[in-house]
Every structure is written in structure tokens, then in C-alpha cells.
Design a protein around this motif. Structure first.
Motif, PDB file in Angstrom:
ATOM      1  N   GLN A   1      -1.279   4.567   5.414  1.00  0.00           N
ATOM      2  CA  GLN A   1      -1.012   5.859   4.785  1.00  0.00           C
ATOM      3  C   GLN A   1       0.139   6.549   5.512  1.00  0.00           C
ATOM      4  O   GLN A   1       0.480   6.181   6.627  1.00  0.00           O
ATOM      5  CB  GLN A   1      -2.249   6.770   4.844  1.00  0.00           C
TER       6      GLN A   1
ATOM      7  N   PHE B   1       0.821  -1.209   0.000  1.00  0.00           N
ATOM      8  CA  PHE B   1       0.000   0.000   0.000  1.00  0.00           C
ATOM      9  C   PHE B   1       0.858   1.264   0.000  1.00  0.00           C
ATOM     10  O   PHE B   1       0.373   2.337  -0.335  1.00  0.00           O
ATOM     11  CB  PHE B   1      -0.953   0.013   1.191  1.00  0.00           C
TER      12      PHE B   1
ATOM     13  N   ILE C   1      -7.346   1.803   1.030  1.00  0.00           N
ATOM     14  CA  ILE C   1      -5.920   1.723   1.322  1.00  0.00           C
ATOM     15  C   ILE C   1      -5.754   1.474   2.813  1.00  0.00           C
ATOM     16  O   ILE C   1      -6.334   2.173   3.641  1.00  0.00           O
ATOM     17  CB  ILE C   1      -5.190   3.010   0.870  1.00  0.00           C
TER      18      ILE C   1
END
Length: 334
Positions: A85, A33, A82
């Protein structure tokens, strides 16, 4: 400090090489990710996707991928699909507020950033620090499995045998490539969850999932596993993969046979095969679903929050958030 905002696809080979090097600096960053491949796949289908390139002393120090939302407020790139982050950097000192300001944003919200990113530590929301669970397979699957409680292993064996007895021999297909499986996963997921139904109603979301499911780049590839009982598909697991790390993304199962816990069977069968293929870390995302506490044996801290350029806006939004949470608590006690 200089910040340049570009489309993900505008980054060239030198930036890609640096991005990959940054990822190798931290166990949490070594996740698909956080990859450039993920950001570029999203960028091909979402015209509002961007990357802030942070430079100091004539060299790139960090990347921050984001989606440009309404009112110049940034969101995690690929939001809400997602799992992690944050900044992609090799530990450079970063003033997050200055990055967001120079990127032309009022603010940037995030839901699950590794808590060890110092640039974001001052911007976490109170009460959002949680442990993101994963299955540590560094000792092999057998070592992991035998470390589970006796009740867990007994239940797993019983459900596996019951499924075989009632439906047919259970097997796992690793690396399924037929998009029909993704379509079935989306159908099952959307039928059960309102959020998934809303998300997958966006054609761009479906296109991103379909593209990544068959991607095979080193920093981020798609890995679909399919659990069958006889000829019947009973569970589908869409994952993203990079060297040594498998990151769970979407999973769904045939609700008609939910009593056999096909989702759990698919997860453990996937973990067993992953260990055979030298994968040592099976990430399950930061959500605090109850089943994860039963299957995981390791975790790391993540937090949600927001970086606001204007201190007054941060204070006002922080007050609103506290009042909103207090109202939820009071309603829960009523």
C-alpha cells in the motif's frame, strides 16, 4: 495542494497513463497491487473504494487508493487482500497529513508500505519495519536454485520424487483459467485459516478474486498455477502479474498430502516457469512466515502505520498501541 476524491472507475485514459508512468519510477511500485487495474477491480465490487488525486501547480502529483471505513477512517484499497500500500507517485514531495485531511478522512491506516516512501516515513508505527521477501530471478532459475543450501535442495528433490512415487508424475499448469481452481483454493484456504474463512465469507471478496484471476491487463493480470500429481490437483497458486514481476497472492494445497510440502513444490515450480518467461522478481508479500526465509534470496523494507489528521488523535492512538503491545509482551512472558 488540491485533493479530489473519485471512484477508481472514474479515472480516464490520461490519468491511467500517468498512473502507469508513476509506477515505473520505483521497483516497489512496479507491482500489480499498486496498479490502477487492481484498484478498479476492487471498486467494481466495493462501493466504498476511492482514489485521492493529489494535484499541485496544475498537475497531478500522486494517487492514493483507499477504502472508506467506519468513522471516516481510510484503509488500504482491497484490505485485507492487498500486499502493498501507499502513494503512487514519481517521488513528488507530499504532505500525507494534508492529503488525508483534504480527502475528508480522519485518518488512513496501512499495514505494508515501502519504507522508502518519504511521505509516510514519519507515520510508521514503531516496531513494524520488516523485510518483505522476494525471489530474485534476474540470474535465472538455475542460479537461484543452486544458491540455496544443500539441505534445501536435497529436501526439495526428495519430496518431489516421493510425491511422484506415491501419487503420480508431477506437473505444473501455468495460466489455468477454470474458476473451479479458484473455488477449490478458497475451500482449502478457508478450511485451514479463520482469517481466510472470514474474508471469503464476503461475496465481494470472492468476486474480486474471481475477476482478477482471469484479468489480462498489462499492469495487472491474473496468473493461476496448478500443481498436479498424476491427475490429482495437489496445490493451487493464485498470483497477480505485471511485466517482469509475479506477486504471490493466495496459495493452498490438499491437506491430505501435506507431508510432501505441496505448497513449497508449487512455489518453486512456479518460480522456475516464471524465470523461463522473463520474470525477474517473484514477490511473496510482507508477512513473516518462516518458510519464506528458506526460499527467498532478496528483500526490501516495508512498514505499517497510520496518518492521523489531528495530532492529539495520533498521540492517543500511539499510546494505546504501545500499552497494548506491552501487555502482549507481558502475557508472552507469563
Amino acid at each position: 495542494m488540491r485533493v479530489t476524491v473519485v471512484r477508481p472507475g472514474d479515472l480516464g485514459p490520461s490519468e491511467a497513463s500517468l498512473w502507469a508512468r508513476f509506477q515505473k519510477s520505483s521497483p516497489e511500485l512496479r507491482n500489480p497491487f499498486f496498479s490502477l487495474t487492481f484498484a478498479q477491480a476492487v471498486g467494481r465490487h466495493r462501493p466504498n473504494s476511492r482514489v485521492a488525486v493529489v494535484e499541485a501547480d496544475g498537475a497531478i502529483k500522486a494517487f492514493l487508493p483507499f477504502d472508506l471505513g467506519p468513522q471516516r477512517i481510510g484503509l488500504p484499497i482491497g484490505d485485507p487482500m492487498i500486499n502493498l500500500q501507499g502513494f503512487v507517485s514519481a517521488g513528488a514531495t507530499i504532505d500525507a497529513r494534508q492529503v488525508i485531511r483534504k480527502a475528508g478522512l480522519r485518518g488512513w491506516r496501512y499495514t505494508a508500505a515501502p519504507a522508502d516512501q518519504p511521505a509516510l516515513a514519519a507515520h510508521h508505527y514503531a516496531g513494524t519495519l520488516v523485510q518483505a521477501p522476494f525471489i530474485d530471478l534476474s540470474g535465472g532459475y538455475e542460479s537461484y536454485y543452486t544458491s540455496r543450501s544443500k539441505n534445501f535442495t536435497v529436501d526439495f528433490g526428495r519430496q518431489w520424487r516421493s510425491l511422484e512415487r506415491c501419487v503420480g508424475p508431477v506437473s505444473l499448469e501455468w495460466g489455468a483459467t477454470a474458476l473451479d481452481h479458484i473455488h477449490q483454493l478458497i475451500e482449502w484456504k478457508s478450511a485451514k485459516q479463520y482469517g481466510a474463512r472470514q474474508s471469503f465469507s464476503d461475496p465481494a471478496t470472492r468476486d474480486i478474486v474471481e475477476e482478477l484471476a482471469v484479468t489480462s491487463n498489462e499492469d495487472c493480470g491474473g496468473l493461476v498455477t496448478v500443481l498436479r500429481a498424476g491427475e490429482r490437483v495437489v496445490a493451487i497458486y493464485a498470483n497477480l502479474i505485471c511485466p517482469g514481476v509475479l506477486s504471490g497472492w493466495f496459495t493452498a494445497y490438499d491437506d491430505e498430502i501435506a507431508k510432501f510440502s505441496p505448497g513449497k513444490l508449487a512455489m518453486l515450480a512456479t518460480a522456475e516457469e516464471a524465470a523461463r518467461r522473463d520474470i525477474t522478481r517473484f514477490e511473496l508479500g510482507a508477512s513473516q512466515d518462516s518458510y519464506k526465509s528458506r526460499v527467498t534470496n532478496a528483500s526490501y523494507a516495508v512498514a505499517g502505520g497510520a496518518v492521523w489528521v489531528i495530532p492529539g488523535e495520533r498521540a492517543a492512538r500511539g499510546l494505546y498501541r504501545r500499552l497494548h503491545l506491552e501487555r502482549k509482551v507481558r502475557r508472552g512472558r507469563a
